[in-house]
Design an enzyme around this catalytic site. Structure first.
Site, short mmCIF file in Angstrom:
data_model
loop_
_atom_site.label_atom_id
_atom_site.label_comp_id
_atom_site.label_asym_id
_atom_site.label_seq_id
_atom_site.Cartn_x
_atom_site.Cartn_y
_atom_site.Cartn_z
N LYS A 115 0.88 -1.14 -0.05
CA LYS A 115 0.00 -0.05 -0.02
C LYS A 115 0.79 0.99 -0.06
CE LYS A 115 -4.23 -1.72 0.02
NZ LYS A 115 -5.23 -1.46 -0.92
N LYS A 195 -4.65 -10.54 -11.09
CA LYS A 195 -5.95 -10.57 -10.62
C LYS A 195 -7.05 -9.39 -10.98
CE LYS A 195 -5.75 -9.22 -5.97
NZ LYS A 195 -5.67 -9.94 -4.47
N LYS A 198 -9.46 -2.90 -9.91
CA LYS A 198 -9.95 -1.65 -10.24
C LYS A 198 -8.83 -0.79 -10.87
CE LYS A 198 -12.46 -0.15 -6.87
NZ LYS A 198 -12.67 -1.48 -6.04
#
Length: 332
Positions: A115, A195, A198
């Site tokens: 992140k 995978k 968005k």
């Protein structure tokens, strides 16, 4: 009668939920809400770590609730609430847990590192402490089971480690949660890389809100078997051999898959028709969910969240009272 174990599951309100979210977090709702004392919540507090825009939180929270309802969640069987409705209890428990969690372990957490790279301009204390807040979500209801993706298993281990440390200091207060990773759910991107997410762009995923026409257009352009250049070439209808077949493995029934395997391998089925069949399977799944979700107005959703918050607060306040007592705090 045997008392049901408690299950806690959350989902981030970060925009359109897609088929990957459905497989990873929603597909088993019908079963889970019957088998467990289930709490499903929208993690609007967690969302602030990477999506802090005030104008988006409320509509996205409502949309996430609708997606849950469309997927089969029944407010009469399970408790659904917004994480922020337990802000006082969650924040208090998070504070206590942070006292036993070494900062070095949080900085080494793989999901934090990922992140931090994705949002390098917004690496906050909240992002570092995300696993502790996630642990508080589990402990606040005494979760026995927590459905997670494979990449979230590390958070379960962190929560269990926190519980051990906390319990060793104050007694057996916190329940050690167990992750439920029943099946690796890495729904592939339409683009063939990684995978469904968005972050790869709207053309690479199918939203649970996509129209029939949008689904057909997106699937039509999906990456398929790179080795099959002519209709007369035999295809490779396996999860590893063809991205479109990989998607079929999640969304088409066994009869359809066997038909594809037989005909594609013999060069009797072209990629165009195979993609049409995939579109049909996905639309068969999403159309009823969309219809059910759209039956709920904003007022309906808010009423459901309000009732869910009452139930969740009862459970949370019971936990907080017990923790305060065992820690030795004065309770007046």
């Amino acid at each position: 009668m045997t008392q049901k174990q408690t299950l806690v599951s959350g989902i981030r309100p970060t925009g359109d939920l897609h088929l990957g979210n459905y497989i990873g977090a929603m597909k088993e709702i019908h079963r889970l809400q019957k088998e467990y004392e289930a709490y499903f919540f929208i993690v609007d507090l967690h969302a602030l770590t990477t999506h802090p825009k005030p104008e988006l939180i409320k509509p996205r929270t409502r949309d996430a609730v609708r997606s849950y309802l469309g997927a089969g969640l029944d407010p009469n069987q399970a408790t659904i609430y917004a994480q922020s409705s337990l802000a006082a209890e969650i924040s208090e428990l998070h504070l206590y847990l942070s006292m036993v969690m070494p900062i070095g372990e949080l900085l080494r957490c793989p999901t934090f590192k990922e992140k931090a790279k994705q949002h390098s301009d917004h690496v906050s204390y909240g992002l570092v402490g995300y696993p502790v807040l996630m642990a508080a979500d589990m402990f606040i209801h005494g979760a026995h089971k927590v459905p997670v993706g494979a990449d979230q298993v590390v958070h379960i281990e962190i929560a269990r480690d926190i519980a051990r440390k906390f319990n060793s200091m104050y007694g057996e207060i916190l329940t050690l949660p167990n992750g439920m990773v029943e099946k690796e759910a890495r729904v592939p991107s339409l683009g063939g890389k990684g995978k469904m997410s968005k972050s790869l762009g709207a053309k690479t995923y199918i939203s649970l809100q996509d129209s029939k026409e949008s689904i057909q257009n997106k699937v039509k352009r999906a990456y398929s078997d790179p080795t099959r250049t002519h209709l007369s070439d035999p295809g490779h209808p396996t999860v590893d051999g063809c991205n479109v077949y990989h998607l079929h493995s999640y969304f088409s029934n066994e009869e359809v898959r066997k038909n594809i395997e037989k005909r594609c391998s013999a060069a009797n089925l072209g990629c165009v028709r195979c993609k049409q069949m995939l579109s049909e399977s996905i639309i068969e799944l999403t159309e009823p969910m969309q219809k059910h979700a759209l039956a709920y107005s904003d007022i309906d959703v808010d009423d459901i969240l309000r009732e869910g918050a009452k139930k969740a607060q009862e459970s949370a306040q019971e936990t907080i009272a017990k923790v305060r007592k065992e820690i030795g705090l004065i309770q007046l």
